[in-house]
Design a protein around this motif. Structure first.
Motif, PDB file in Angstrom:
ATOM      1  N   HIS A   1       8.144  -7.513  -2.078  1.00 34.26           N
ATOM      2  CA  HIS A   1       7.843  -7.079  -1.110  1.00 34.26           C
ATOM      3  C   HIS A   1       9.132  -6.357  -0.476  1.00 34.26           C
ATOM      4  N   THR A   2       8.889  -5.774   0.700  1.00 28.70           N
ATOM      5  CA  THR A   2       9.916  -4.863   1.094  1.00 28.70           C
ATOM      6  C   THR A   2      10.312  -5.083   2.616  1.00 28.70           C
ATOM      7  N   SER A   3       9.653  -6.134   3.066  1.00 30.28           N
ATOM      8  CA  SER A   3       9.856  -6.595   4.557  1.00 30.28           C
ATOM      9  C   SER A   3      11.423  -7.037   4.713  1.00 30.28           C
TER      10      SER A   3
ATOM     11  N   HIS B   1      14.548  -5.523   0.757  1.00 24.05           N
ATOM     12  CA  HIS B   1      14.462  -4.710   1.912  1.00 24.05           C
ATOM     13  C   HIS B   1      15.292  -3.587   1.684  1.00 24.05           C
ATOM     14  N   PRO B   2      14.677  -2.336   1.831  1.00 28.75           N
ATOM     15  CA  PRO B   2      15.551  -1.174   1.840  1.00 28.75           C
ATOM     16  C   PRO B   2      15.865  -1.114   3.493  1.00 28.75           C
ATOM     17  N   VAL B   3      17.350  -1.045   3.530  1.00 31.52           N
ATOM     18  CA  VAL B   3      17.849  -0.857   5.003  1.00 31.52           C
ATOM     19  C   VAL B   3      17.780   0.498   5.176  1.00 31.52           C
ATOM     20  N   MET B   4      16.700   1.291   5.376  1.00 29.80           N
ATOM     21  CA  MET B   4      16.662   2.675   5.887  1.00 29.80           C
ATOM     22  C   MET B   4      15.409   3.024   6.638  1.00 29.80           C
ATOM     23  N   THR B   5      15.525   4.215   7.318  1.00 31.77           N
ATOM     24  CA  THR B   5      14.035   4.284   8.009  1.00 31.77           C
ATOM     25  C   THR B   5      13.381   5.272   7.048  1.00 31.77           C
ATOM     26  N   PHE B   6      12.034   4.958   6.747  1.00 27.80           N
ATOM     27  CA  PHE B   6      11.233   5.953   6.004  1.00 27.80           C
ATOM     28  C   PHE B   6      10.223   7.112   6.776  1.00 27.80           C
ATOM     29  N   SER B   7      10.377   8.143   6.652  1.00 26.75           N
ATOM     30  CA  SER B   7       9.051   8.912   7.015  1.00 26.75           C
ATOM     31  C   SER B   7       7.906   8.934   6.189  1.00 26.75           C
TER      32      SER B   7
ATOM     33  N   ALA C   1       4.215  -3.315   0.056  1.00 27.81           N
ATOM     34  CA  ALA C   1       4.785  -2.701   1.144  1.00 27.81           C
ATOM     35  C   ALA C   1       3.591  -2.588   2.114  1.00 27.81           C
ATOM     36  N   VAL C   2       3.409  -3.699   2.711  1.00 26.38           N
ATOM     37  CA  VAL C   2       2.384  -3.651   3.862  1.00 26.38           C
ATOM     38  C   VAL C   2       2.940  -4.076   5.224  1.00 26.38           C
ATOM     39  N   PRO C   3       2.361  -3.877   6.272  1.00 27.91           N
ATOM     40  CA  PRO C   3       3.048  -4.331   7.749  1.00 27.91           C
ATOM     41  C   PRO C   3       3.368  -5.840   7.335  1.00 27.91           C
ATOM     42  N   ASP C   4       4.473  -6.332   8.167  1.00 31.56           N
ATOM     43  CA  ASP C   4       5.018  -7.770   7.977  1.00 31.56           C
ATOM     44  C   ASP C   4       3.874  -8.730   8.334  1.00 31.56           C
ATOM     45  N   ASP C   5       3.242  -8.485   9.171  1.00 31.75           N
ATOM     46  CA  ASP C   5       2.233  -9.348   9.728  1.00 31.75           C
ATOM     47  C   ASP C   5       0.963  -9.887   8.764  1.00 31.75           C
TER      48      ASP C   5
ATOM     49  N   GLY D   1      -4.808   1.842  -0.291  1.00 30.20           N
ATOM     50  CA  GLY D   1      -4.434   2.711   0.967  1.00 30.20           C
ATOM     51  C   GLY D   1      -5.739   3.333   1.149  1.00 30.20           C
ATOM     52  N   LEU D   2      -6.239   2.886   2.455  1.00 29.35           N
ATOM     53  CA  LEU D   2      -7.440   3.442   2.858  1.00 29.35           C
ATOM     54  C   LEU D   2      -7.385   4.683   3.739  1.00 29.35           C
ATOM     55  N   SER D   3      -6.336   4.662   4.513  1.00 25.93           N
ATOM     56  CA  SER D   3      -6.298   5.608   5.589  1.00 25.93           C
ATOM     57  C   SER D   3      -5.989   7.018   5.144  1.00 25.93           C
ATOM     58  N   THR D   4      -6.185   8.061   6.036  1.00 26.75           N
ATOM     59  CA  THR D   4      -5.996   9.247   5.298  1.00 26.75           C
ATOM     60  C   THR D   4      -4.333   9.323   5.285  1.00 26.75           C
ATOM     61  N   ASP D   5      -3.824   8.911   6.042  1.00 26.33           N
ATOM     62  CA  ASP D   5      -2.125   9.030   6.013  1.00 26.33           C
ATOM     63  C   ASP D   5      -1.835   8.458   4.541  1.00 26.33           C
ATOM     64  N   SER D   6      -2.231   7.331   4.225  1.00 26.06           N
ATOM     65  CA  SER D   6      -1.965   6.787   2.733  1.00 26.06           C
ATOM     66  C   SER D   6      -2.379   7.700   1.648  1.00 26.06           C
ATOM     67  N   GLN D   7      -3.612   8.129   1.747  1.00 24.21           N
ATOM     68  CA  GLN D   7      -4.046   9.078   0.688  1.00 24.21           C
ATOM     69  C   GLN D   7      -3.255  10.433   0.485  1.00 24.21           C
TER      70      GLN D   7
ATOM     71  N   GLY E   1       0.871  -1.266  -0.034  1.00 20.74           N
ATOM     72  CA  GLY E   1      -0.084  -0.002  -0.017  1.00 20.74           C
ATOM     73  C   GLY E   1       0.812   1.107  -0.101  1.00 20.74           C
ATOM     74  N   ALA E   2       0.178   2.346  -0.109  1.00 19.81           N
ATOM     75  CA  ALA E   2       0.812   3.638   0.008  1.00 19.81           C
ATOM     76  C   ALA E   2       1.252   4.202   1.445  1.00 19.81           C
ATOM     77  N   GLY E   3       2.044   3.188   1.872  1.00 21.01           N
ATOM     78  CA  GLY E   3       2.606   3.630   3.323  1.00 21.01           C
ATOM     79  C   GLY E   3       3.815   4.487   3.247  1.00 21.01           C
ATOM     80  N   ARG E   4       4.592   4.493   4.267  1.00 17.98           N
ATOM     81  CA  ARG E   4       5.763   5.123   4.434  1.00 17.98           C
ATOM     82  C   ARG E   4       6.709   4.679   3.256  1.00 17.98           C
ATOM     83  N   VAL E   5       6.955   3.399   3.110  1.00 17.35           N
ATOM     84  CA  VAL E   5       7.856   2.850   2.214  1.00 17.35           C
ATOM     85  C   VAL E   5       7.159   2.717   0.821  1.00 17.35           C
ATOM     86  N   GLY E   6       6.029   2.191   0.777  1.00 18.78           N
ATOM     87  CA  GLY E   6       5.319   1.964  -0.732  1.00 18.78           C
ATOM     88  C   GLY E   6       5.348   3.463  -1.442  1.00 18.78           C
TER      89      GLY E   6
HETATM   90  N1  LIG Z   1       9.173   2.292   7.450  1.00 19.05           N
HETATM   91  C1  LIG Z   1      10.462   1.772   7.453  1.00 19.05           C
HETATM   92  O1  LIG Z   1      11.218   2.634   7.844  1.00 19.05           O
HETATM   93  C2  LIG Z   1      10.542   0.525   6.812  1.00 19.05           C
HETATM   94  C3  LIG Z   1      11.991   0.444   6.316  1.00 19.05           C
HETATM   95  C4  LIG Z   1      12.306  -0.917   5.652  1.00 19.05           C
HETATM   96  C5  LIG Z   1      11.218  -2.068   5.469  1.00 19.05           C
HETATM   97  N2  LIG Z   1       9.864  -1.706   6.159  1.00 19.05           N
HETATM   98  C6  LIG Z   1       8.981  -2.308   5.756  1.00 19.05           C
HETATM   99  O2  LIG Z   1       7.986  -2.093   4.541  1.00 19.05           O
HETATM  100  C7  LIG Z   1       6.691  -2.810   4.784  1.00 19.05           C
HETATM  101  C8  LIG Z   1       5.648  -1.472   4.862  1.00 19.05           C
HETATM  102  O3  LIG Z   1       6.072  -0.597   5.961  1.00 19.05           O
HETATM  103  P1  LIG Z   1       5.546   0.753   6.133  1.00 19.05           P
HETATM  104  O4  LIG Z   1       6.500   1.431   7.316  1.00 19.05           O
HETATM  105  O5  LIG Z   1       5.474   1.392   5.066  1.00 19.05           O
HETATM  106  O6  LIG Z   1       4.137   0.572   6.849  1.00 19.05           O
HETATM  107  P2  LIG Z   1       2.976   1.612   7.001  1.00 19.05           P
HETATM  108  O7  LIG Z   1       3.481   3.108   6.612  1.00 19.05           O
HETATM  109  O8  LIG Z   1       2.203   1.106   7.895  1.00 19.05           O
HETATM  110  O9  LIG Z   1       2.093   1.463   5.790  1.00 19.05           O
HETATM  111  C9  LIG Z   1       1.548   0.291   5.389  1.00 19.05           C
HETATM  112  C10 LIG Z   1       0.690   0.369   4.226  1.00 19.05           C
HETATM  113  O10 LIG Z   1      -0.031  -0.947   4.054  1.00 19.05           O
HETATM  114  C11 LIG Z   1      -1.461  -0.844   3.924  1.00 19.05           C
HETATM  115  N3  LIG Z   1      -2.042  -2.078   4.264  1.00 19.05           N
HETATM  116  C12 LIG Z   1      -2.086  -2.361   5.697  1.00 19.05           C
HETATM  117  N4  LIG Z   1      -2.567  -3.737   5.591  1.00 19.05           N
HETATM  118  C13 LIG Z   1      -3.024  -3.681   4.255  1.00 19.05           C
HETATM  119  C14 LIG Z   1      -3.802  -4.815   3.636  1.00 19.05           C
HETATM  120  N5  LIG Z   1      -4.214  -6.029   4.412  1.00 19.05           N
HETATM  121  N6  LIG Z   1      -4.051  -4.828   2.535  1.00 19.05           N
HETATM  122  C15 LIG Z   1      -3.778  -3.991   1.762  1.00 19.05           C
HETATM  123  N7  LIG Z   1      -2.849  -2.764   2.101  1.00 19.05           N
HETATM  124  C16 LIG Z   1      -2.605  -2.693   3.517  1.00 19.05           C
HETATM  125  C17 LIG Z   1      -1.870   0.271   4.554  1.00 19.05           C
HETATM  126  O11 LIG Z   1      -2.956   1.156   3.912  1.00 19.05           O
HETATM  127  P3  LIG Z   1      -3.919   1.899   4.963  1.00 19.05           P
HETATM  128  O12 LIG Z   1      -3.721   3.229   4.699  1.00 19.05           O
HETATM  129  O13 LIG Z   1      -5.248   1.371   4.448  1.00 19.05           O
HETATM  130  O14 LIG Z   1      -3.658   1.527   6.310  1.00 19.05           O
HETATM  131  C18 LIG Z   1      -0.708   1.448   4.393  1.00 19.05           C
HETATM  132  O15 LIG Z   1      -0.873   1.938   3.018  1.00 19.05           O
HETATM  133  C19 LIG Z   1       7.115  -3.577   6.095  1.00 19.05           C
HETATM  134  O16 LIG Z   1       7.389  -4.924   5.760  1.00 19.05           O
HETATM  135  C20 LIG Z   1       8.208  -3.019   6.845  1.00 19.05           C
HETATM  136  O17 LIG Z   1       8.715  -3.764   7.669  1.00 19.05           O
HETATM  137  C21 LIG Z   1       9.597  -0.478   6.589  1.00 19.05           C
END
Ligand SMILES: NC(=O)c1ccc[n+]([C@@H]2O[C@H](COP(=O)([O-])OP(=O)(O)OC[C@H]3O[C@@H](n4cnc5c(N)ncnc54)[C@H](OP(=O)(O)O)[C@@H]3O)[C@@H](O)[C@H]2O)c1
Length: 321
Positions: free
Chosen positions: A123-125, A147-153, A96-100, A62-68, A38-43
């Motif tokens: 995937h980016t996990s 897997h990008p070894v970086m923190t994303f905001s 790019a969705v939560p690991d679980d 992405g459904l949440s306002t943050d993703s939008q 989804g359109a989260g921090r990484v995607g």
């Molecule tokens: N953040 C980091 O710094 C970082 C760095 C390297 C790797 N990663 C990995 O990258 C992945 C994503 O992390 P993130 O930090 O980007 O997460 P995030 O900001 O929480 O974003 C997650 C995205 O996934 C969507 N999503 C959640 N559950 C879903 C489902 N069941 N079906 C479809 N979309 C779904 C969310 O959409 P909604 O808006 O609808 O909730 C949101 O757009 C994880 O595997 C994480 O371990 C993260």
């Protein structure tokens, strides 16, 4: 296989993507229709990086306002759709969705017949390798773990931080060139990680990055308890030097009481913590023990210097039970 990244000179787009069976084997660089779930921090950031590399981001989920909000900022004009529709319109799917949620999502999309033979998927996990993508692979999807070894905001500034960021790459050997090409296109540097090492890869990064933050915050709190107003000012030069030393020289960079076998000082620390910051005792004992073990193993301490330290830490642990 070497896990050394390709050299910067290789940062052009090699014509490997047509090997995925997706694209016309034309001389022109491959342009893929990319879908981001989804359109989260990484995607959102990786989608923008792929667009900057010349690909066409056609949809995101992405459904949440943050993703939008992130999609509007980083993927302007890209429509937000349900995940199965994103997959249906894409040559390359970025998950790019939560690991679980990864496993359930890949399986659910397979059960609804969303995956198409010849598609590319990554995937980016950090925690997962290829196994979690097996349902898509069985449907004929070329599947990768990048897997990008970086923190994303989740902001545009992340794009700059992607430049030369290491990406942990796990793929079937025959897909390695495709994986490395995608990483280079996003500005990163591929580092090969075998499927069986993926868990350890993630443990290592969590230990280094996440536990480091906890250690720094703990040190800052202890300084505050000691009356220091601005712990960051005190810690920055010392911690910066320690980090640089540790990265360059490993255990040989160790300084402090354990490196000198100074049992009296460590005993005084334990006494002080017990009186002033009792919740920090266990962590101190655990880190002092590991530091002693590593100092012994690397030759920084001799056995007769390390044994009294380990005995002291055993006693402290026993007293805490
Ligand atoms: N953040 C980091 O710094 C970082 C760095 C390297 C790797 N990663 C990995 O990258 C992945 C994503 O992390 P993130 O930090 O980007 O997460 P995030 O900001 O929480 O974003 C997650 C995205 O996934 C969507 N999503 C959640 N559950 C879903 C489902 N069941 N079906 C479809 N979309 C779904 C969310 O959409 P909604 O808006 O609808 O909730 C949101 O757009 C994880 O595997 C994480 O371990 C993260």
């Amino acid at each position: 296989m070497s896990n050394r990244p390709p050299r910067a000179a290789d940062r052009t787009r090699p014509a490997v993507l047509p090997a995925a069976g997706l694209l016309p084997a034309a001389a022109a660089p491959a342009r893929l229709r990319v879908g981001v779930v989804g359109a989260g921090r990484v995607g959102a950031v990786l989608g923008a990086a792929l667009a900057a590399a010349g690909h066409d981001v056609v949809a995101a989920a992405g459904l949440s306002t943050d993703s939008q909000r992130r999609a509007a900022r980083l993927l302007p004009g890209v429509p937000l759709r349900p995940a199965d529709e994103v997959v249906a319109t894409s040559d390359l799917v970025v998950l790019a969705v939560p690991d679980d949620t990864l496993s359930g999502l890949v399986t659910g999309l397979a059960e609804t017949g969303a995956w198409r033979r010849g598609q590319l998927l990554f995937h980016t996990s950090g925690a997962h390798g290829l196994a979690v993508l097996a349902p898509a692979e069985r449907a004929g999807v070329l599947s990768l773990a990048l897997h990008p070894v970086m923190t994303f905001s989740g902001g545009p500034e992340d794009l700059d931080r992607l430049v030369a960021a290491p990406f942990g790459v796990t793929s079937r050997p025959e897909h390695r060139a495709v994986a490395e090409t995608l990483v280079l296109e996003m500005g990163g540097e591929p580092v090969w990680v075998a499927e069986g090492d993926r868990g350890l890869w993630h443990v290592a990064l969590v230990t280094g990055a996440n536990h480091l933050v906890t250690l720094v915050a703990e040190a800052a709190d202890l300084l505050r308890t000691a009356g220091v107003d601005d712990p960051a000012r005190v810690l920055t030069p010392l911690l910066t030097a320690a980090l640089e030393g540790g990265l360059r020289r490993g255990d040989q960079a160790l300084t402090g009481p354990v490196s000198r076998g100074d049992v009296g000082t460590v005993a005084a620390h334990l006494q002080t913590l017990t009186e002033r910051a009792p919740s920090s005792v266990d962590a101190y004992v655990a880190m002092a023990r590991r530091t002693t073990e590593r100092a012994l193993a690397s030759g920084r301490l001799r056995r007769h210097e390390g044994t009294p330290l380990l005995d002291l830490l055993d006693s402290a642990e026993e007293a805490a039970r």
